[in-house]
Design an enzyme around this catalytic site. Structure first.
Site, short mmCIF file in Angstrom:
data_model
loop_
_atom_site.label_atom_id
_atom_site.label_comp_id
_atom_site.label_asym_id
_atom_site.label_seq_id
_atom_site.Cartn_x
_atom_site.Cartn_y
_atom_site.Cartn_z
N ASP A 37 -9.04 -6.06 -4.56
CA ASP A 37 -8.60 -4.90 -3.77
C ASP A 37 -9.77 -3.95 -3.57
O ASP A 37 -10.53 -3.68 -4.50
CB ASP A 37 -7.44 -4.19 -4.50
CG ASP A 37 -6.69 -3.22 -3.59
OD1 ASP A 37 -7.34 -2.36 -2.96
OD2 ASP A 37 -5.45 -3.32 -3.52
N ASP A 95 -15.02 -19.81 -13.33
CA ASP A 95 -13.67 -20.38 -13.28
C ASP A 95 -13.69 -21.87 -12.93
O ASP A 95 -12.64 -22.48 -12.74
CB ASP A 95 -12.83 -19.60 -12.26
CG ASP A 95 -13.52 -19.46 -10.91
OD1 ASP A 95 -14.36 -20.32 -10.57
OD2 ASP A 95 -13.22 -18.49 -10.18
N ASP A 119 -18.98 -16.27 -10.09
CA ASP A 119 -18.07 -17.10 -9.31
C ASP A 119 -17.73 -18.41 -10.02
O ASP A 119 -16.57 -18.81 -10.11
CB ASP A 119 -18.75 -17.38 -7.95
CG ASP A 119 -17.93 -18.25 -7.04
OD1 ASP A 119 -16.81 -18.62 -7.42
OD2 ASP A 119 -18.43 -18.56 -5.93
N ASP A 164 -16.44 -20.69 -5.04
CA ASP A 164 -15.70 -20.41 -3.80
C ASP A 164 -15.79 -18.94 -3.41
O ASP A 164 -15.08 -18.48 -2.52
CB ASP A 164 -14.23 -20.81 -3.98
CG ASP A 164 -13.60 -20.10 -5.18
OD1 ASP A 164 -14.29 -19.29 -5.83
OD2 ASP A 164 -12.42 -20.36 -5.46
N SER A 197 0.84 -1.20 0.00
CA SER A 197 0.00 0.00 0.00
C SER A 197 0.88 1.26 0.00
O SER A 197 1.67 1.45 -0.92
CB SER A 197 -0.96 -0.03 1.19
OG SER A 197 -1.93 0.96 1.05
N HIS A 251 -7.13 -5.60 -0.17
CA HIS A 251 -6.02 -4.65 -0.19
C HIS A 251 -4.92 -5.13 0.75
O HIS A 251 -5.06 -4.99 1.96
CB HIS A 251 -6.51 -3.26 0.20
CG HIS A 251 -5.49 -2.20 0.05
ND1 HIS A 251 -4.85 -1.95 -1.14
CD2 HIS A 251 -4.95 -1.34 0.95
CE1 HIS A 251 -3.98 -0.97 -0.97
NE2 HIS A 251 -4.01 -0.58 0.29
#
Ligand SMILES: *[C@@H]1O[C@H](CO)[C@@H](O)[C@H](O)[C@H]1NC(C)=O
Ligand SMILES: *[C@@H]1O[C@H](CO)[C@@H](O)[C@H](O)[C@H]1NC(C)=O
Ligand SMILES: *[C@@H]1O[C@H](CO)[C@@H](O)[C@H](O)[C@H]1NC(C)=O
Ligand SMILES: *[C@@H]1O[C@H](CO)[C@@H](O)[C@H](O)[C@H]1NC(C)=O
Ligand SMILES: *[C@@H]1O[C@H](CO)[C@@H](O)[C@H](O)[C@H]1NC(C)=O
Ligand SMILES: *[C@@H]1O[C@H](CO)[C@@H](O)[C@H](O)[C@H]1NC(C)=O
Ligand SMILES: *[C@@H]1O[C@H](CO)[C@@H](O)[C@H](O)[C@H]1NC(C)=O
Ligand SMILES: *[C@@H]1O[C@H](CO)[C@@H](O)[C@H](O)[C@H]1NC(C)=O
Ligand SMILES: *[C@@H]1O[C@H](CO)[C@@H](O)[C@H](O)[C@H]1NC(C)=O
Length: 514
Positions: free
Chosen positions: A408, A251, A248, A255, A181, A444
């Site tokens: 993030d 892929d 979700d 999860d 950060s 983040h």
């Protein structure tokens, strides 16, 4: 691992001939700590630490500033390496979070450094710049911002190297920066502006392009003010949940993680009027049109009066409610009101309007656009940290790793991608010395459902000292409610993590990078 012993005692006269061009030393203290225990939040308790605590206060004559640096020099475990520990939010370091990092570094044999950039408030919880940003209404303390932006980083590193040399009789063989950060921004500033100081830099989730994100991330609050509607967090969360439900599984794994945000084309306008479960009994029963517009502002990013993009959006699985959430509101007794992200709010008040009493709630689109322009014009060079020319860092033999969570909640991963692409355009050989890894589901620096690459720093050290460049980092998630953790490969950009279609979804072997 060979250990180097101090040649001189831990007393201030050992360090008294250290000087720094442009600085005047005010006070230097050196205190030996022996068999010491230290405890900091987020870290295990350290015990049996032996180190020389060198604490320095200095000023840049004429700038009326007072800066502090601490360097902890291991007395029994030193392995000829220096580690700089980065800060967070508006803090440069020298708070409990960075002290924990210093203690860990000392335990692992590094001389450790941290700095405060001369800023009075280093508390990572109360992280506001109101104590130092303005010299007077209308006048930003540019020296203070420059200290935070760049100058203190070079100062502290040169001082730390000199202290190492004074104590052990030789400078560190290898020097590393470790930050996320603000600490990631500091790392990139070091690579850009002081390319000779560090051999290895870990710059996680970097808060670069600060002049842009701090205004861009304010946009959802601005949209609420325009609508004069402040949706309930539960409505916003219901929209996020709907997006996750829609994307979700793309892929191959359900999860809660959207592994490839680009493939998620969920349209939030489809859920207007849908049901919401609010724990607040006064909360709404259905998703409002305003909530959808606010979420669209978060995901689509800031736009100007001509509907041109000013700033990137966050990905759809990023948490956008809760403290510092970009769509957060404060609700009580059946009504909600504005609750802008604090880092952005203070940036606009103190650095752009330069007037803490400014009423941002009545801001027009043209004023918003003007503030964005002011921010870029006045602060890019001093604090933006997005110079893409890393060839001097390359030429001095440096290696750098950046990771960034795709979920993030503050710095859009697209910004890091933009920076890396720009640096690649300057030098096609970038992967020889700078590698980028995205982590699906990671928030983040930490948080979220995805994995944090806990071994990234060790991987960087191996790259620097043995020449082995990483093709993947292993990300480890926080434990879920059953205590299970996910370990998955974070792929070298531009490759992406792909589930092989079978196999245990908690182990890296079940995934490939494509
Ligand atoms: C002072 O500086 C010199 C040269 O850099 C160094 O050799 C010496 O050990 C330092 N320390 C003291 C206490 O003189
Ligand atoms: C270090 O401190 C611990 C208690 O904190 C004590 O048990 C141990 O004997 C000490 N070791 C030495 C070498 O003094
Ligand atoms: C290091 O020294 C500074 C200055 O005296 C002091 O404030 C700080 O608490 C010391 N740190 C430790 C871990 O003792
Ligand atoms: C220097 O800063 C102090 C506060 O840190 C302030 O009281 C003083 O007026 C400043 N001096 C000048 C010349 O600006
Ligand atoms: C709301 O909560 C009830 C009871 O827990 C549950 O049956 C329902 O599916 C929930 N609705 C939504 C939209 O989450
Ligand atoms: C602004 O641009 C975005 C992205 O192209 C588009 O989705 C949106 O409809 C536009 N808004 C207006 C008001 O034209
Ligand atoms: C982020 O980048 C991806 C591709 O790299 C792109 O598809 C997406 O539109 C970008 N998002 C924003 C908000 O700019
Ligand atoms: C909410 O209502 C309660 C009880 O009427 C009152 O005590 C409280 O001050 C109210 N809170 C706000 C923020 O209005
Ligand atoms: C998957 O791997 C994890 C971690 O090794 C393990 O705890 C778990 O039992 C495995 N699950 C199955 C179904 O094998």
């Amino acid at each position: 691992m060979s250990l180097t012993s101090p040649l001189f005692p831990c007393i201030s006269s050992t360090f008294s001939n250290v000087t720094l061009f442009g600085a005047s030393i005010i006070e230097l203290e050196a205190t030996q700590l022996t068999n010491t225990s230290l405890a900091y939040e987020y870290y295990p308790t350290f015990s049996g630490l032996d180190f020389c605590n060198v604490s320095l206060t200095y000023t840049h004559p004429g700038e009326n500033d007072t800066l502090h640096v601490q360097v902890w020099l291991p007395s029994t475990t030193y392995t000829d390496r220096l580690q700089g520990i980065g800060g967070g939010s508006y803090a440069a370091g020298l708070n409990d979070v960075s002290f924990g990092g210093m203690a860990l570094a000392v335990a692992e044999g590094y001389a450790a450094l941290s700095l405060d950039a001369g800023l009075p408030s280093q508390d990572p919880v109360d992280l506001q710049p109101q104590d130092w940003a303005l010299l007077s209404p209308g006048n930003v303390d540019l020296y203070a911002l420059e200290n935070l932006g760049s100058v203190s980083l070079s100062d502290a590193t040169l001082l730390a190297k000199a202290f190492v040399e004074s104590y052990y009789g030789q400078p560190p063989k290898f020097s590393y920066w470790n930050g996320c950060s603000q600490g990631g921004r500091q790392g990139l500033m070091l690579a850009q502006q002081y390319p000779h100081l560090y051999d290895g830099i870990l710059a996680g989730s970097p808060a670069i392009s600060w002049d842009e994100w701090a205004v861009g991330d304010y946009y959802p609050t601005f949209v609420m003010d325009q609508l004069k509607q402040y949706p309930y967090p539960c409505e916003v969360e219901a929209i996020r949940t709907a997006a996750i439900n829609a994307c979700d599984g793309l892929d191959g794994i359900v999860d809660g993680i959207i592994t490839d945000p680009e493939a998620c084309h969920f349209d939030p306008s489809t859920v207007v009027g849908g049901p919401v479960n609010c724990s607040d009994s006064d909360g709404p029963l259905t998703i409002s049109d305003a909530a959808v517009k606010v979420v669209q502002a978060v995901w689509g990013g800031a736009r100007d009066a001509h509907n041109e993009s000013l700033w990137f959006g966050l990905n759809k699985d990023a948490v956008i409610t809760g403290s510092s959430g970009l769509a957060e509101t404060a609700c009580a007794n059946g009504t909600c009101s504005r609750s802008p992200p604090p880092l952005c709010n203070t940036w606009l008040q103190y650095f752009l309007a330069k007037d803490p009493s400014v009423d941002l709630a009545t801001m027009t689109q043209s004023y918003y656009d003007e503030l964005f322009k002011i921010s870029v014009q006045q602060y890019t060079s001093i604090y933006g940290t997005d110079d893409p020319d890393l060839r001097p860092f390359r030429d001095s033999g440096g290696k750098m790793i950046t990771y960034h969570g795709l979920a993030d909640v503050l710095i859009p991963p697209n910004n890091t991608q933009r920076y890396y692409d720009a640096a690649t355009a300057v030098d096609q050989s970038i992967q020889d010395y700078y590698r980028l890894f995205f982590s699906p589901g990671l928030g983040h620096c930490t948080g979220g459902l995805g994995g944090r690459p806990a071994s990234a720093f060790d991987t960087l050290q191996t790259w620097v000292e043995s020449g082995t460049a990483p093709d993947v980092l292993i990300g480890t998630s926080l434990p879920d409610s059953q205590g299970n953790v996910l370990e998955r490969p974070l792929c070298l950009y531009p490759r992406k993590q792909v589930y092989k279609g079978s196999g245990n979804t908690s182990v890296p072997e079940s995934f490939a990078c494509e």
